[in-house]
Design a protein around this motif. Structure first.
Motif, PDB file in Angstrom:
ATOM      1  N   VAL A 309       0.837  -1.206   0.000  1.00 23.90           N
ATOM      2  CA  VAL A 309       0.000   0.000   0.000  1.00 23.90           C
ATOM      3  C   VAL A 309       0.870   1.253   0.000  1.00 23.90           C
ATOM      4  O   VAL A 309       0.649   2.188  -0.790  1.00 23.90           O
ATOM      5  N   ARG A 312       2.337   2.091  -3.345  1.00 17.38           N
ATOM      6  CA  ARG A 312       1.387   2.706  -4.290  1.00 17.38           C
ATOM      7  C   ARG A 312       1.192   4.187  -3.962  1.00 17.38           C
ATOM      8  O   ARG A 312       1.130   5.026  -4.854  1.00 17.38           O
ATOM      9  N   LEU A 313       1.102   4.508  -2.660  1.00 20.13           N
ATOM     10  CA  LEU A 313       0.939   5.906  -2.266  1.00 20.13           C
ATOM     11  C   LEU A 313       2.165   6.726  -2.650  1.00 20.13           C
ATOM     12  O   LEU A 313       2.049   7.867  -3.119  1.00 20.13           O
ATOM     13  N   GLN A 318      -3.001   4.803  -8.264  1.00 16.85           N
ATOM     14  CA  GLN A 318      -4.234   4.356  -7.632  1.00 16.85           C
ATOM     15  C   GLN A 318      -4.278   2.836  -7.525  1.00 16.85           C
ATOM     16  O   GLN A 318      -3.660   2.117  -8.319  1.00 16.85           O
ATOM     17  N   ALA A 319      -5.030   2.355  -6.538  1.00 13.59           N
ATOM     18  CA  ALA A 319      -5.087   0.910  -6.317  1.00 13.59           C
ATOM     19  C   ALA A 319      -6.407   0.512  -5.676  1.00 13.59           C
ATOM     20  O   ALA A 319      -7.036   1.294  -4.956  1.00 13.59           O
ATOM     21  N   LEU A 321      -7.830  -2.461  -3.067  1.00 16.04           N
ATOM     22  CA  LEU A 321      -7.478  -3.515  -2.121  1.00 16.04           C
ATOM     23  C   LEU A 321      -8.771  -4.253  -1.780  1.00 16.04           C
ATOM     24  O   LEU A 321      -9.656  -3.698  -1.123  1.00 16.04           O
ATOM     25  N   THR A 333      -9.835  -0.461   6.494  1.00 13.17           N
ATOM     26  CA  THR A 333      -9.990   0.953   6.120  1.00 13.17           C
ATOM     27  C   THR A 333      -9.573   1.862   7.271  1.00 13.17           C
ATOM     28  O   THR A 333      -8.864   2.865   7.073  1.00 13.17           O
ATOM     29  N   ILE A 343      -7.999   7.618   1.909  1.00 14.27           N
ATOM     30  CA  ILE A 343      -8.403   6.235   1.615  1.00 14.27           C
ATOM     31  C   ILE A 343      -9.809   5.993   2.152  1.00 14.27           C
ATOM     32  O   ILE A 343     -10.136   6.401   3.269  1.00 14.27           O
ATOM     33  N   LEU A 367      -6.636   5.123  -2.883  1.00 18.93           N
ATOM     34  CA  LEU A 367      -6.790   3.678  -2.719  1.00 18.93           C
ATOM     35  C   LEU A 367      -8.193   3.384  -2.207  1.00 18.93           C
ATOM     36  O   LEU A 367      -8.666   4.036  -1.272  1.00 18.93           O
ATOM     37  N   ILE A 383      -4.153   1.445 -12.668  1.00 21.93           N
ATOM     38  CA  ILE A 383      -4.237   1.021 -11.266  1.00 21.93           C
ATOM     39  C   ILE A 383      -3.506  -0.304 -11.043  1.00 21.93           C
ATOM     40  O   ILE A 383      -3.246  -1.060 -11.988  1.00 21.93           O
ATOM     41  N   ASP A 384      -3.198  -0.545  -9.772  1.00 17.16           N
ATOM     42  CA  ASP A 384      -2.746  -1.852  -9.304  1.00 17.16           C
ATOM     43  C   ASP A 384      -3.849  -2.428  -8.422  1.00 17.16           C
ATOM     44  O   ASP A 384      -4.703  -1.685  -7.920  1.00 17.16           O
TER      45      ASP A 384
END
Length: 451
Positions: A309, A312-313, A318-319, A321, A333, A343, A367, A383-384
């Protein structure tokens, strides 16, 4: 009473006087039938096809003055009881031909073009066809030529999908593609619900209102919940179609039974194993993360998940989860909002779901933590994706293939990272990865990949 065209509704739901309804019935303009039919086994609901005895109950009915039986299966659409009368228009629905209705100026890939011609021919011949196309193959666009020829013939087209989110996303695309064709959108709460048009986008549940309305019926995401497990929705499709009509199924992940039927020649299908941009499907990697549920109970995430995470940040990429269940989503969250308060988490019952998804699309949410509610239908260019707890039973082969399909959909960003974090590899995880590899091999064999 043109308002009723294409619908079959309980008499009491009609916005007309009883005298007007009786006059229309006497003139054979309307047809009336019982809402429930008595059978040797009990009852059958004419609206939803339910004949499961456990899904019926009785109540003291003020209308008929007896203990009246009613169907509990489709109760959310309004009560159908043994004294209900269902009404539909008996006469043929008026239609209009549209010359050159397609306003889309895009081009189809070779694989899309081949599939589009087969769908078009199936529509013209009034037959059934399955389109098996990988996530991101451009299933929507390959439908355009077939829909255009149907509208040119004056035929009515219905496209149904199990989820409201997908209907909302498709509507502006179809309005842009067919700018001169009236289009209505049916989903729970829609003001256009039940209003007939030459082109209708609907959730499969809302088709319970329709009756012999469509010359062309297209079912998108036929493998998705709830359509895949609910016979009532298949019945709704059968009632919404005209008796002489074509039926087109779309899916990236047909059931194993359907795949077997295709191999045995029992089901006609066209297969698109490559995306429209000609790049291979990104393949998921498996990464062990230990007993992540115990870590959550202690108020922390597995180190490798948190590192994923944070990366990605840091990259400002963007991702998604994905997590198995709502309680886990809320815990994850909460932990991640301490890292970055932008997020957010979404699930089926979240009141702000549509707002958060739009914010993610707009790029203001870096995310999105989600359940499988967003495994399909939401497209973001670059995105991932990661799955936490990929070993959970909710993550079937189909779900995991769809989740992996969120990545690499754009021609500008055809790659991306897909990580299945797990506490023990499952057969479904292995099958999902094998499914994606098999499609890449087939695409390469057919010369559909550019690298």
């Amino acid at each position: 009473m043109a308002w009723l065209y294409g619908q079959r509704l309980p008499r009491e739901q009609l916005p007309f006087s009883q005298d007007d309804i009786d006059a229309a019935l006497h003139a054979s303009w309307l047809h009336e039938q019982p809402g429930l039919i008595k059978t040797s086994q009990g009852w059958r609901c004419v609206r939803c096809g339910n004949d499961d005895r456990s899904r019926f109950a009785s109540f003291p009915c003020a209308r008929c003055g007896t203990d009246c039986c009613y169907c509990r299966k489709c109760l959310s659409m309004g009560r159908i009881s043994s004294c209900t009368r269902l009404v539909h228009v008996k006469k043929t629905l008026p239609s209009e031909r549209y010359a050159a209705p397609l306003g889309w100026n895009g081009t189809l890939s070779a694989a899309q073009e081949k599939a589009a011609m087969e769908v078009k021919q199936a529509v013209l011949n009034g037959r059934e066809l399955l389109v098996w196309a990988v996530c991101g193959a451009g299933k929507t666009e390959l439908l355009f030529p077939a829909i255009a020829v149907a509208l040119e013939q004056g035929w009515r087209v219905g496209l149904a999908t199990p989820r409201t989110d997908v209907v909302r996303e498709l509507a502006p695309r179809f309005r842009q593609a067919f700018p001169r064709v009236p289009l209505t959108v049916w989903y729970g709460g829609s003001e256009e619900r039940g209003r007939i048009a030459p082109l209708v986008l609907s959730t499969t549940h809302q088709l319970l209102r329709a009756y012999r309305a469509f010359d062309v019926m297209i079912i998108d995401e036929v493998d998705a919940f709830p359509y895949s497990v609910e016979p009532m929705l298949e019945y709704a499709v059968s009632q919404a179609r005209k008796e002489q009509s074509s039926l087109i199924y779309l899916t990236a992940t047909p059931s194993r039974a359907w795949q077997l039927d295709i191999r045995r020649g029992k089901r006609q299908a066209v297969v698109i194993p490559a995306r429209y941009h000609g790049q291979p499907l990104p393949v998921p990697s498996f990464e062990w993360c230990g007993n992540w549920r115990k870590r959550l109970e202690r108020g922390c995430l597995p180190e490798n998940v948190l590192a994923w995470v944070l990366r990605r940040l840091e990259q400002e990429k963007q991702a998604f989860l994905f997590v198995p269940h709502i309680d886990e989503l809320e815990a994850v969250t909460h932990l991640l909002q301490q890292v970055d308060n932008r997020i957010v988490g979404v699930h089926a019952e979240a009141p702000d779901r549509a707002e958060y998804v739009q914010a993610f699309r707009d790029g203001s949410v870096p995310l999105l933590v989600t359940t499988t509610i967003l495994e399909r239908g939401v497209t973001v260019p670059n995105i991932d994706v990661a799955v936490l707890g990929a070993e959970d039973r909710i993550f079937t082969e189909s779900a995991l293939v769809q989740i992996a399909g969120r990545v690499g959909r754009s021609a500008s960003f055809p790659d991306g990272d897909i990580r299945f974090f797990h506490h023990g590899k499952t057969t479904e995880m292995v099958r999902a990865r094998r499914h994606i590899l098999r499609m890449n091999e087939e695409a390469k064999k057919r010369g559909l990949l550019h690298r």
